[in-house]
Motif scaffolding. Structure first.
Motif, PDB file in Angstrom:
ATOM      1  N   HIS A 148       0.870  -1.172  -0.038  1.00 30.38           N
ATOM      2  CA  HIS A 148      -0.169   0.049   0.053  1.00 30.38           C
ATOM      3  C   HIS A 148       0.785   1.280  -0.054  1.00 30.38           C
ATOM      4  CE1 HIS A 148      -3.633   2.054   0.720  1.00 30.38           C
ATOM      5  NE2 HIS A 148      -3.241   2.819   1.814  1.00 30.38           N
ATOM      6  N   ALA A 180      -1.402   7.200   3.825  1.00 28.46           N
ATOM      7  CA  ALA A 180      -1.657   5.457   4.130  1.00 28.46           C
ATOM      8  C   ALA A 180      -3.239   5.641   4.692  1.00 28.46           C
ATOM      9  CB  ALA A 180      -0.968   4.865   4.923  1.00 28.46           C
ATOM     10  N   SER A 181      -3.769   6.381   5.390  1.00 31.78           N
ATOM     11  CA  SER A 181      -5.054   6.278   5.802  1.00 31.78           C
ATOM     12  C   SER A 181      -5.736   7.779   5.726  1.00 31.78           C
ATOM     13  CB  SER A 181      -5.345   5.790   7.035  1.00 31.78           C
ATOM     14  OG  SER A 181      -4.398   6.284   7.944  1.00 31.78           O
ATOM     15  N   PRO A 194      -7.852   2.958   4.775  1.00 34.45           N
ATOM     16  CA  PRO A 194      -6.704   2.887   3.635  1.00 34.45           C
ATOM     17  C   PRO A 194      -7.445   2.876   2.409  1.00 34.45           C
ATOM     18  CG  PRO A 194      -6.747   0.903   4.669  1.00 34.45           C
ATOM     19  CD  PRO A 194      -7.898   1.678   5.416  1.00 34.45           C
TER      20      PRO A 194
END
Length: 781
Positions: A431, A477-478, A639
């Protein structure tokens, strides 16, 4: 790790999709009877004294049996180490079980009782097998009991109990029993029961370790990770020592090109790769030598590096350097390969930053090592398992990336997705985000120019698809998007735009994990047309979210109105897999796989917690003058990047399409913008009969709620719905001064503006209450 850095992908078309037990630690109900300990029997005076020091002191009624744990050892409240006898383990389990059961409500107690009865049905687990079964019940309680969150380090202690059950427990409390751990084997029938999907309790699968030295080795062994031989111990077969496969050509390495030798070790549990990097071509001194070991059954991975107490050291070629802890008999200088928590903040860097993705090894596919191409070491004749059955799962410190998430397929360049796809749902690429600076800046960047794609390295570097892919490295990432009001969308990268189309849409999605959020948007007729949205430039008639649905793990959740008395809360109905469900007033429902659903803390509604960290809060609001419910949706720490509230890349106007393609910049004319947003974009993300997660009354479907003519083109009246579909009178606006007053508690300027917009256009001052409540819920733990 200070190792070579290259590209982790290989041209493998299909990998096993095997569900494996990530922790070799069963946990369930037992009919174990306490076995009396005969302290001091047959001991010398010194042994008896040691046993006395290690035996737990008498505890008062209700005192916790374990005060602390460390490096696999248990200590009482006086700091004395406890010998984990069968009797002690049974009493400790009973104490924690009673503590956690006391936090269950009546429904949860019934579920727990059913779980225990089914777990042991037809079996007669006694002794240590019974303790292991009882531990599975404790795992169920860890996942389901509300008390676990308030009990400090209880879960850590339960994990320690579970870990210790991998070895035979002594029946007596002598100290000597701590010096020789013998693995414990379960009866096949009991082992099969514990491995059954029905009794695998989700939660705690990630092993952010706090261990180092021998304790880290034991943790790796418990997870079927091979323990390598000492550095410097060689074996031409690679079975009792390291086998050299040769050197990576210096011109093909991704860091300074000093000689890097590839050595392998194979065991029944899996394989290890060591990469001694020499200080020069004389090959007399090793500067760096990281070791990575992969379990071919659990996909767990352990890391070691030539460090001592976090500091690296060099050593002469041929020196034996033991793994995990000093061994003066092997290395008189005391040098050793450190692992686990000891290297978390050490000099070797963050291993899982570079070593990210499906497998833990960074492979130069076409590099000729002298005996084999590096990309062929998993092919005959070596057949070394460079891939586990699942995505590799590192046992590393908590501050290191845990390799839990993948890039979703639509965002992988076409030139890569043919090989870098696992089971059609992503999996091979990590990711991408700023959380992986070394992978993004060192591994991926150089792979795209030097090794990929196979057959024509560098040919795709700089193409629009690859540049767009690399751009994800700069995306957090989120994120915490939202879908509020009528509806105002905030994307995963914080862009606010209005989307007023009518029908059911995929609002947020993660193709890699299967998570999905869908919303139903219903037109609202008004006598007032609001001004243009700042992002789209369009002045549009409005709609509202009137239902929502989610896919969470293996479950389908819908939250939508059901027939009932107007204005009553029971009109909003929760269904799980099609069955009406009432949430407990406290606690949550376990959906498996570390997914949960509970009541929202305030304002009613639902609060869904997803294993990947995503949290979805859906709050219902009743519009009395119109006689229906509408929903505000908050998402935290997700995410996911796909959907109508997905990421809008730089220079683009809207979130990406489901296939990852772009809708381009905003068209110049308002008419073209209206068509692109409310027709092309809307249709791309519309739910179909085969993808819908909603529940429908007989004779209805997603088509029942679809109106492709809403909103009408700019400048058109909002008093009627094209094609019919509403018998409600158009609502009249509220004055701006009142709207600003009722929205005044909102401090965020953008949210305040949206609130004022909604209150004016709908004439419903209560819209402000929905905004205030949903913002409060974003701040609840």
């Amino acid at each position: 790790m200070g190792e070579h850095r290259s590209f982790p992908g290989r041209n493998k078309m299909a990998l096993l999709a095997i569900a494996v037990t990530l922790l070799v630690t069963p946990l369930a109900y037992s009919a174990t009877k306490p076995i009396a300990a005969h302290a001091g029997l047959g001991q010398s005076t010194g042994e008896a004294r040691a046993a006395h020091l290690l035996r737990p002191a008498p505890t008062r009624s209700g005192d916790e049996p374990i005060a602390s744990v460390g490096h696999g050892a248990f200590f009482d409240g006086n700091g004395r180490q406890i010998v984990p006898t069968v009797e002690f383990m049974a009493k400790a389990q009973d104490w924690y079980r009673n503590r956690l059961v006391s936090g269950l409500n009546g429904k949860q107690q019934a579920q727990f009782s059913s779980f225990e009865q089914r777990l042991v049905k037809g079996l007669n687990p006694v002794g240590q097998a019974g303790l292991i079964m009882k531990q599975r019940s404790l795992d169920w309680l860890v996942v389901n009991s509300p008390r676990i969150a308030a009990e400090g380090r209880m879960q850590l202690k339960l994990n320690a109990l579970k870990f210790r059950l991998n070895w035979q427990l002594p029946r007596h409390g002598e100290a000597k029993h701590l010096l020789n751990l013998v693995p414990f084997a379960l009866e096949p029938r009991i082992d099969a029961r514990l491995r059954s999907p029905e009794f695998k309790v989700a939660g705690g699968n990630k092993l952010a370790t706090t261990n180092s030295g021998a304790a880290y080795e034991a943790e790796c062994i418990a997870n079927s990770v091979p323990i390598p031989p000492s550095i410097g111990v060689l074996d031409p077969l690679g079975l009792t020592g390291w086998k050299s496969l040769g050197f990576i050509p210096t011109s093909e390495q991704f860091i300074v090109g000093t000689p890097a030798e590839v050595r392998v070790f194979e065991s029944p549990d899996g394989m290890c790769i060591a990469l001694p990097r020499y200080t020069s071509g004389t090959l007399t001194t090793v500067a760096l030598d990281g070791v990575i070991c992969l379990s071919q059954t659990t996909s767990k991975v352990c890391f070691w590096d030539n460090q001592m107490s976090g500091s690296g050291f060099s050593f002469a070629s041929g020196t034996q350097v033991p793994i995990g802890a000093p061994n003066l008999g092997v290395n008189p200088a005391g040098q050793y390969q450190a692992g686990g928590a000891e290297i978390e903040f050490g000099s070797g860097g963050v291993c899982t930053d570079c070593h990210a993705g499906e497998n833990p090894y960074i492979i130069h596919p076409n590099s000729n090592l002298g005996t084999v191409l590096m990309g062929d070491i998993d092919n005959p004749p070596l057949n070394l398992p460079t891939f586990g059955p699942n995505r590799y799962d590192p046992i590393v410190g908590a501050t290191w990336p845990q390799n839990a998430l993948s890039m979703t397929d639509p965002y992988v360049p076409p030139a890569c997705v043919g090989c870098h796809t696992l089971g059609g749902s992503g999996g091979r690429f990590p990711h991408l985000s700023p959380d992986l600076p070394d992978y993004c800046g060192t591994i991926l960047a150089q792979a795209l120019t030097d090794t990929m794609p196979l057959g024509s390295p560098g040919s795709q570097a700089g193409t629009p698809a690859v540049l767009a892919f690399q751009a994800w490295c700069g995306v957090p990432a989120s994120s915490g998007p939202s879908d509020r009001g009528d509806p105002h969308l905030t994307t995963t990268n914080g862009i606010n735009y209005d989307f007023q189309a009518a029908g059911e849409f995929k609002t947020l999605k993660n193709s890699s994990t299967g998570f999905e959020l869908q919303t139903r948007q219903t037109p609202v007729t008004t006598t007032f047309t609001p001004g243009p949205n700042a992002w789209t430039g369009l002045a549009s008639c409005v709609s509202l979210n009137t239902a929502a649905a989610l896919r969470v793990g293996s479950h389908r959740i819908s939250y939508q109105p059901s027939p009932g008395q107007p204005g009553k809360p029971e009109q909003m109905e929760l269904r799980i897999d099609g069955k009406p469900t009432v949430l407990p007033t406290s606690g949550s429902i376990n959906l498996g796989g570390n997914n949960r659903i509970a009541r929202a803390a305030a304002g009613g509604g639902i609060d869904v917690r997803v294993a990947d960290g995503t949290r979805v809060i859906i709050t219902p609001n009743y519009w009395s003058s119109q006689g229906y419910w509408y929903l505000d949706v908050e998402v935290l720490n997700t995410p996911a990047r796909e959907g109508t509230i997905g990421h809008i890349p730089n220079g683009q106007w809207l979130p990406l399409a489901p296939n990852g393609s772009s809708f381009g910049p905003a068209p110049g004319s308002l008419a073209a913008r209206h068509t692109l947003l409310n027709a092309t974009f809307a249709n791309a993300w519309r739910v179909t009969s085969s993808t819908s997660l909603f529940d429908y009354a007989a004779g209805t479907s997603t088509a029942t709620f679809t109106n492709t003519n809403w909103p009408p083109p700019p400048g058109t009246s909002c008093t009627t719905i094209p094609g019919g579909g509403s018998t409600r009178e158009p609502v009249r606006p509220l004055d701006a001064e009142t709207a600003r007053r009722v929205c005044s508690p909102i401090q965020d300027q953008r949210v305040f503006d949206n609130c004022v917009f909604d209150v004016i256009v709908t004439g419903n001052a209560a819209m402000a209450n929905g905004y205030i409540t949903t913002l409060q819920l974003r701040n609840t733990p």
